[in-house]
Write a protein that holds these residues in place. Structure first.
Motif, PDB file in Angstrom:
ATOM      1  N   UNK A 252      16.405 108.348   4.761  1.00 42.25           N
ATOM      2  CA  UNK A 252      16.938 106.990   4.779  1.00 42.25           C
ATOM      3  C   UNK A 252      17.878 106.829   3.599  1.00 42.25           C
ATOM      4  N   UNK A 253      18.464 105.650   3.465  1.00 45.28           N
ATOM      5  CA  UNK A 253      19.417 105.410   2.384  1.00 45.28           C
ATOM      6  C   UNK A 253      19.165 104.044   1.781  1.00 45.28           C
ATOM      7  N   UNK A 254      19.563 103.915   0.507  1.00 39.93           N
ATOM      8  CA  UNK A 254      19.272 102.676  -0.199  1.00 39.93           C
ATOM      9  C   UNK A 254      20.339 102.377  -1.247  1.00 39.93           C
ATOM     10  N   UNK A 255      20.356 101.136  -1.678  1.00 44.60           N
ATOM     11  CA  UNK A 255      21.249 100.657  -2.723  1.00 44.60           C
ATOM     12  C   UNK A 255      20.411  99.874  -3.731  1.00 44.60           C
ATOM     13  N   UNK A 256      20.935  99.575  -4.909  1.00 49.13           N
ATOM     14  CA  UNK A 256      20.135  98.885  -5.928  1.00 49.13           C
ATOM     15  C   UNK A 256      19.472  97.592  -5.446  1.00 49.13           C
ATOM     16  N   UNK A 257      20.188  96.779  -4.661  1.00 46.25           N
ATOM     17  CA  UNK A 257      19.606  95.533  -4.181  1.00 46.25           C
ATOM     18  C   UNK A 257      18.345  95.798  -3.368  1.00 46.25           C
ATOM     19  N   UNK A 258      18.372  96.826  -2.532  1.00 49.44           N
ATOM     20  CA  UNK A 258      17.211  97.146  -1.710  1.00 49.44           C
ATOM     21  C   UNK A 258      16.028  97.578  -2.570  1.00 49.44           C
ATOM     22  N   UNK A 259      16.295  98.428  -3.567  1.00 49.27           N
ATOM     23  CA  UNK A 259      15.228  98.869  -4.452  1.00 49.27           C
ATOM     24  C   UNK A 259      14.616  97.683  -5.189  1.00 49.27           C
ATOM     25  N   UNK A 260      15.473  96.815  -5.667  1.00 46.29           N
ATOM     26  CA  UNK A 260      15.028  95.623  -6.400  1.00 46.29           C
ATOM     27  C   UNK A 260      14.117  94.751  -5.526  1.00 46.29           C
ATOM     28  N   UNK A 261      14.527  94.503  -4.291  1.00 41.08           N
ATOM     29  CA  UNK A 261      13.738  93.634  -3.409  1.00 41.08           C
ATOM     30  C   UNK A 261      12.485  94.325  -2.886  1.00 41.08           C
ATOM     31  N   UNK A 262      12.532  95.645  -2.693  1.00 42.94           N
ATOM     32  CA  UNK A 262      11.336  96.376  -2.264  1.00 42.94           C
ATOM     33  C   UNK A 262      10.276  96.374  -3.353  1.00 42.94           C
ATOM     34  N   UNK A 263      10.710  96.510  -4.590  1.00 41.68           N
ATOM     35  CA  UNK A 263       9.764  96.495  -5.706  1.00 41.68           C
ATOM     36  C   UNK A 263       9.117  95.129  -5.881  1.00 41.68           C
ATOM     37  N   UNK A 264       9.761  94.088  -5.363  1.00 41.19           N
ATOM     38  CA  UNK A 264       9.213  92.731  -5.483  1.00 41.19           C
ATOM     39  C   UNK A 264       8.156  92.439  -4.419  1.00 41.19           C
ATOM     40  N   UNK A 265       7.990  93.362  -3.443  1.00 40.05           N
ATOM     41  CA  UNK A 265       7.022  93.143  -2.374  1.00 40.05           C
ATOM     42  C   UNK A 265       5.601  93.486  -2.835  1.00 40.05           C
ATOM     43  N   UNK A 266       4.634  92.873  -2.175  1.00 40.77           N
ATOM     44  CA  UNK A 266       3.237  93.153  -2.481  1.00 40.77           C
ATOM     45  C   UNK A 266       2.914  94.612  -2.120  1.00 40.77           C
ATOM     46  N   UNK A 267       2.143  95.273  -2.959  1.00 44.49           N
ATOM     47  CA  UNK A 267       1.772  96.669  -2.723  1.00 44.49           C
ATOM     48  C   UNK A 267       0.925  96.773  -1.460  1.00 44.49           C
ATOM     49  N   UNK A 268       1.285  97.710  -0.572  1.00 48.14           N
ATOM     50  CA  UNK A 268       0.533  97.960   0.668  1.00 48.14           C
ATOM     51  C   UNK A 268      -0.261  99.255   0.518  1.00 48.14           C
ATOM     52  N   UNK A 269      -1.426  99.293   1.118  1.00 51.32           N
ATOM     53  CA  UNK A 269      -2.312 100.448   0.968  1.00 51.32           C
ATOM     54  C   UNK A 269      -1.688 101.732   1.506  1.00 51.32           C
ATOM     55  N   UNK A 270      -0.857 101.611   2.553  1.00 54.17           N
ATOM     56  CA  UNK A 270      -0.314 102.815   3.204  1.00 54.17           C
ATOM     57  C   UNK A 270       1.119 103.126   2.809  1.00 54.17           C
ATOM     58  N   UNK A 271       1.666 102.469   1.784  1.00 53.91           N
ATOM     59  CA  UNK A 271       3.107 102.595   1.516  1.00 53.91           C
ATOM     60  C   UNK A 271       3.538 103.991   1.054  1.00 53.91           C
ATOM     61  N   UNK A 272       2.589 104.815   0.629  1.00 50.74           N
ATOM     62  CA  UNK A 272       2.935 106.184   0.241  1.00 50.74           C
ATOM     63  C   UNK A 272       2.776 107.168   1.404  1.00 50.74           C
ATOM     64  N   UNK A 273       2.250 106.675   2.511  1.00 50.33           N
ATOM     65  CA  UNK A 273       1.987 107.553   3.657  1.00 50.33           C
ATOM     66  C   UNK A 273       3.163 107.563   4.634  1.00 50.33           C
ATOM     67  N   UNK A 274       4.282 108.047   4.191  1.00 45.27           N
ATOM     68  CA  UNK A 274       5.494 108.106   5.015  1.00 45.27           C
ATOM     69  C   UNK A 274       5.894 109.554   5.269  1.00 45.27           C
ATOM     70  N   UNK A 275       6.949 109.730   6.055  1.00 46.54           N
ATOM     71  CA  UNK A 275       7.411 111.080   6.409  1.00 46.54           C
ATOM     72  C   UNK A 275       8.715 111.455   5.713  1.00 46.54           C
TER      73      UNK A 275
END
Length: 509
Positions: A252-275
């Motif tokens: 996937x691809x990202x830009x600073x705004x996306x990283x900033x807003x993703x970090x502001x989200x509540x931590x999810x239990x499965x967020x590290x379980x990606x491909x």
């Protein structure tokens, strides 16, 4: 040997369909979560039907056809259909209002505008003063389905224009970047090499298709390898990571705004379980915020890339199987050259800051010029193929390049050059800061003053004096902002870049 040869986009997609047949080419998820998909074979048949429909409307080779739509499979179909008949695509930002769209319409004079019902009112307004054809593609489904799935792709030079894509206008009036069929096919080969993409990959993007990133670092490389292109209608911070996991995206691809807003989200239990095996990143973010993002989401690899609409791809970037040195933007890719030049036109050595010049082949690995703007073209592109980027950077002894700032964003304070990015990185370290943009504003004594435009995180309170005091501990005195102003949000382009020209114009001295 030239692997592209005389292929045009239409002929190229015919080959992809013949090669990959029933393999899933594209998956689309709309804003409501509805998912649809097409194979390479069916996608090409839909492109052929759309090409036949456009011809029936009188569209001819060389005509301009504007596309004003949200990310969708229909966008992709019409993108390739317009190119297949030899007409020229003119993407229009789906966030544009009447005045913005009118600027592009006046400049390019399209014979037809393909749009959606939600944007029809814009063109109803334009049509009061300009007689143009526009249609809602969803209201012509029956006519499209009645068209033949066979289209005899015409032969013409792949150095012909495929599209005119307008720059984001962060600092000036948008310019129409002329992109050829060759440019777009080349982008597929180049970017798929850069990210080591293979046929089993699933490339997910939320970037808008009216922008070069989605086209040339996502769509074209994915199709070039017969992989699967996963297209989201739009970016949603609270949905995006769930979508990465759900669709089993490998890239996937990202830009600073996306990283900033993703970090502001509540931590999810499965967020590290990606491909994911790799995530592309485009400028700019400080080391601390990047590392926090990598650690939180367990990102195996960040690939940094530098480019612009004029360069088609991220020509300077991390390269396959080579060491990565964030915040370096990487090394020069194959078939390109880059150098650093001072204000007098002299080439600089390692670790000396100056303007980044890049060299490619006009109409093949870099753009063909600006549409109906010979003056601007001549200003940035010389006959030897050297492109003056206007960006400031340097390289180290190992050939790794570093981005300092956009030349237009360097602030001159009493003879000193200050990088807005350096000041932004400093301020962003404050825990209460959600987003910051630093600009130079006119001053009769110092040439310019530094102004920080700050958005605070919800529930946090900071004063201008606290921000200046923090800066004074980490920056030279002349780099500390003289003005700090707080905003609810900052004006952005469609790809999340702050429109500093608007902030400057709105400044009240």
């Amino acid at each position: 040997m030239d692997m592209i040869g005389d292929l045009t986009l239409g002929a190229y997609f015919d080959e992809l369909a013949a090669t990959h047949g029933n393999k899933t080419a594209i998956i689309h998820e709309d804003a409501e979560g509805k998912i649809s998909s097409l194979s390479y074979k069916i996608l090409n048949e839909k492109i052929n039907q759309s090409a036949n429909f456009l011809v029936s409307l009188g569209v001819k080779s060389g005509d301009r056809v504007a596309i004003h739509m949200l990310n969708s499979i229909e966008y992709v179909i019409n993108f390739f259909a317009v190119a297949k008949i030899g007409a020229i695509i003119v993407p229009i930002n789906a966030n544009f209002i009447h005045a913005d769209a009118l600027f592009i319409v006046k400049k390019t004079k399209p014979v037809l505008i393909l749009t959606q019902a939600k944007f029809m009112q814009i063109y109803a307004l334009i049509n009061k003063t300009r007689k143009i054809k526009f249609l809602d593609i969803n209201s012509h489904k029956t006519e499209l389905e009645n068209q033949s799935t066979i289209y005899e792709t015409p032969k013409f030079s792949n150095l012909n224009l495929a599209q005119i894509i307008f720059t984001s206008g962060t600092s000036s009036t948008p310019k129409g970047v002329m992109i050829t069929h060759y440019n777009l096919i080349f982008a597929g080969f180049y970017s798929s090499w850069q990210i080591s993409l293979n046929k089993d990959d699933r490339y997910l993007t939320a970037m808008p298709l009216w922008h070069i990133d989605a086209q040339c670092t996502a769509m074209m490389p994915t199709f070039s390898r017969g992989a699967t292109f996963i297209l989201l209608e739009r970016y949603s911070a609270h949905k995006f990571w769930e979508q990465v996991i759900k669709h089993k995206a490998t890239i996937t691809e990202t830009i600073p705004k996306m990283i900033c807003t993703l970090m502001a989200q509540r931590v999810a239990l499965n967020e590290k379980n990606h491909s994911l095996k790799q995530m592309l990143f485009y400028l700019n973010l400080n080391d601390k915020d990047m590392q926090n993002f990598i650690d939180r989401f367990n990102i195996p690899s960040i690939l940094v890339s530098y480019g612009m609409s004029e360069t088609i791809v991220g020509l300077i970037g991390d390269r396959p199987s080579e060491r990565r040195k964030f915040p370096s933007i990487g090394r020069v890719g194959f078939c390109y050259e880059a150098k650093i030049i001072d204000k007098n036109g002299n080439e600089l050595n390692a670790n000396e800051k100056g303007e980044i010049y890049i060299k490619g082949e006009i109409g093949k690995s870099i753009f063909k010029g600006y549409y109906k703007d010979k003056i601007s073209t001549k200003k940035v592109l010389n006959k030897k193929g050297w492109l003056h980027t206007g960006d400031i950077g340097y390289y180290d002894e190992q050939g790794y390049f570093y981005f300092v700032d956009r030349g237009i964003n360097l602030i001159k304070i009493s003879g000193e050059n200050v990088s807005s990015i350096e000041v932004e990185d400093c301020i962003s370290r404050l825990s209460g800061v959600f987003e910051v943009a630093v600009i130079g504003v006119p001053d009769c004594f110092n040439n310019e003053l530094i102004k920080a435009c700050v958005v605070l995180k919800e529930g946090f309170a900071l004063s201008a004096d606290e921000i200046r005091e923090f800066c004074s501990k980490h920056l030279a005195k002349f780099k500390v902002p003289s003005i700090v102003e707080f905003y609810e949000n900052l004006p952005k382009t469609c790809t999340g870049k702050v429109r500093k020209n608007i902030l400057k114009n709105e400044h009240k001295g």
